[in-house]
Design a protein around this motif. Sequence first.
Motif, PDB file in Angstrom:
ATOM      1  N   LEU A  59       1.735  -0.750   1.585  1.00 58.41           N
ATOM      2  CA  LEU A  59       2.381  -1.884   0.919  1.00 58.41           C
ATOM      3  C   LEU A  59       1.792  -3.212   1.389  1.00 58.41           C
ATOM      4  N   LEU A  60       1.642  -3.369   2.687  1.00 60.67           N
ATOM      5  CA  LEU A  60       1.144  -4.640   3.222  1.00 60.67           C
ATOM      6  C   LEU A  60      -0.332  -4.836   2.884  1.00 60.67           C
ATOM      7  N   ALA A  61      -1.107  -3.743   2.895  1.00 62.22           N
ATOM      8  CA  ALA A  61      -2.524  -3.861   2.555  1.00 62.22           C
ATOM      9  C   ALA A  61      -2.719  -4.239   1.095  1.00 62.22           C
ATOM     10  N   GLY A  62      -1.821  -3.783   0.248  1.00 57.82           N
ATOM     11  CA  GLY A  62      -1.936  -4.103  -1.179  1.00 57.82           C
ATOM     12  C   GLY A  62      -1.050  -5.243  -1.625  1.00 57.82           C
ATOM     13  N   ALA A  63      -0.508  -6.007  -0.678  1.00 64.40           N
ATOM     14  CA  ALA A  63       0.484  -7.034  -0.997  1.00 64.40           C
ATOM     15  C   ALA A  63      -0.053  -8.085  -1.956  1.00 64.40           C
ATOM     16  N   ARG A  64      -1.295  -8.508  -1.761  1.00 62.74           N
ATOM     17  CA  ARG A  64      -1.826  -9.586  -2.584  1.00 62.74           C
ATOM     18  C   ARG A  64      -1.896  -9.187  -4.054  1.00 62.74           C
ATOM     19  N   ARG A  65      -2.304  -7.944  -4.322  1.00 64.97           N
ATOM     20  CA  ARG A  65      -2.394  -7.492  -5.704  1.00 64.97           C
ATOM     21  C   ARG A  65      -1.044  -7.066  -6.261  1.00 64.97           C
ATOM     22  N   LEU A  66      -0.142  -6.618  -5.392  1.00 66.16           N
ATOM     23  CA  LEU A  66       1.186  -6.213  -5.855  1.00 66.16           C
ATOM     24  C   LEU A  66       1.988  -7.392  -6.361  1.00 66.16           C
ATOM     25  N   GLY A  67       1.974  -8.483  -5.619  1.00 66.75           N
ATOM     26  CA  GLY A  67       2.845  -9.609  -5.919  1.00 66.75           C
ATOM     27  C   GLY A  67       4.137  -9.516  -5.117  1.00 66.75           C
ATOM     28  N   LEU A  68       4.762 -10.651  -4.922  1.00 74.11           N
ATOM     29  CA  LEU A  68       5.941 -10.726  -4.058  1.00 74.11           C
ATOM     30  C   LEU A  68       7.090  -9.828  -4.512  1.00 74.11           C
ATOM     31  N   PRO A  69       7.458  -9.774  -5.820  1.00 70.33           N
ATOM     32  CA  PRO A  69       8.609  -8.941  -6.200  1.00 70.33           C
ATOM     33  C   PRO A  69       8.448  -7.475  -5.820  1.00 70.33           C
ATOM     34  N   TYR A  70       7.266  -6.914  -6.031  1.00 65.89           N
ATOM     35  CA  TYR A  70       7.071  -5.484  -5.775  1.00 65.89           C
ATOM     36  C   TYR A  70       6.892  -5.206  -4.286  1.00 65.89           C
ATOM     37  N   LEU A  71       6.343  -6.165  -3.566  1.00 64.73           N
ATOM     38  CA  LEU A  71       6.290  -6.027  -2.112  1.00 64.73           C
ATOM     39  C   LEU A  71       7.703  -6.016  -1.529  1.00 64.73           C
ATOM     40  N   VAL A  72       8.553  -6.934  -1.986  1.00 64.75           N
ATOM     41  CA  VAL A  72       9.927  -7.003  -1.482  1.00 64.75           C
ATOM     42  C   VAL A  72      10.692  -5.737  -1.851  1.00 64.75           C
TER      43      VAL A  72
END
Length: 416
Positions: free
Chosen positions: A332-345
């Motif tokens: 999750l943290l490695a892909g955070a930039r491409r995921l976007g804040l809503p999906y990371l949260v």
Amino acid sequence: MDSGRAVSDRWRAVSGRLAGRGHDLRRAAARACGRVPAPWPYVVAVFLGTKIVLSVVGVLALSAFDEVPWAPPPDETMMREQQRAVSGHRAVALWFAWDSFLYDRLARLPLDEPWRDFGFPLLYPFLARPLAPLLGGDTALALLLVANVAFLLMLYYAHRLGERLLGDDVGARRFVRYLVLLPAGFLFQAALTESLFLCLALAAFHYAERRRWLLVGVVGFFLALSRSVGFFVVLPLALVLLRQHGYRLGPRAWWGYVRAGWPLVLLPAGWLTFMAFCRWQGGDWFAYKHAQETGWGIRVQNPLAVLWHGLTAGPPRDALRLWIAVLVLVVLLAGARRLGLPYLVYGLTMVLVPLSMGPPVYKSLLRYLIAVFPVGLVLARWARQAGADAWLTAALALLQGALFVTWLAYWTHFII
């Protein structure tokens, strides 16, 4: 010589007619699939493929374990007897484990009598109630039907959301495949809440991305009734709303958020509805909390401290499950930039909220982790190359196969 040539000619004629009919059948099948709106042909193929493969493997593995003296272990013998009571068909019975029997009880309890079973949110067993009479009163079969219909719809919403977030059908298909192949993904077909919860979560994000906020609220209401962590999804959904308006602040911006996103209040309203039911049936608004404390020893704790304790001071089986949780957090943290804040949260919430229940969560952690669908989005982005996709698919399939055999050996407490 002439008779041999005649036979050969007749054989070629018959072969030609058969080939022509085969071609006609393929064209008819293609036309039929063309009339079915996308992505249903792919979704149904994934659903049926996983159903057939896991059912065949399950029955064969259980037959092999019949000759093994340690299967089931002593503390799982009661569960095997409960499975036999549910169905004499192993392909059906293998999808029932501990919590399944409690849901079956909830689906049969009369509403006009006082309740004492408040340890589970009620959407799943209550969906089985109207189906059971159509199945001869078999509430267990109704529960399994609800879970599998939800699994099918889950695949549909995963594909639609994947198209939106990944940009094409190919990426969406990878996302669907990785969701199915998550370590304990076979539980999507079990008589448990996994498929229903993730179906509703994916549907909520699908409609949120399309700015259909009233549908988000309605779906979110039932999401909050499906599992206790459900109403926490209001936070990442609110972040989708803020992102769509550029995260602007100020009175006018806030008024726009309220006008568009007011249906989000239906998520906490869903959980309040369950609390009201607890008050009506048991005289206690917090009956769920008290049932969790007395029945399973669950108390809210620091999730990071719980994670650290399990990794350093717990038995090896707990450490193994927690290392999988750590791996999920790393992805999750490695892909955070491409995921976007809503999906990371959302992903962090689905990992940390269960951990906040304390050490009792260790037994069910693998079950809870399959709700972290953003992991599938990250993997689908990383595995765009055919070689990487093939290796990752094989690795996930082998891991899930090992866990499925563990489940079939009646070591279910390792997973749920």
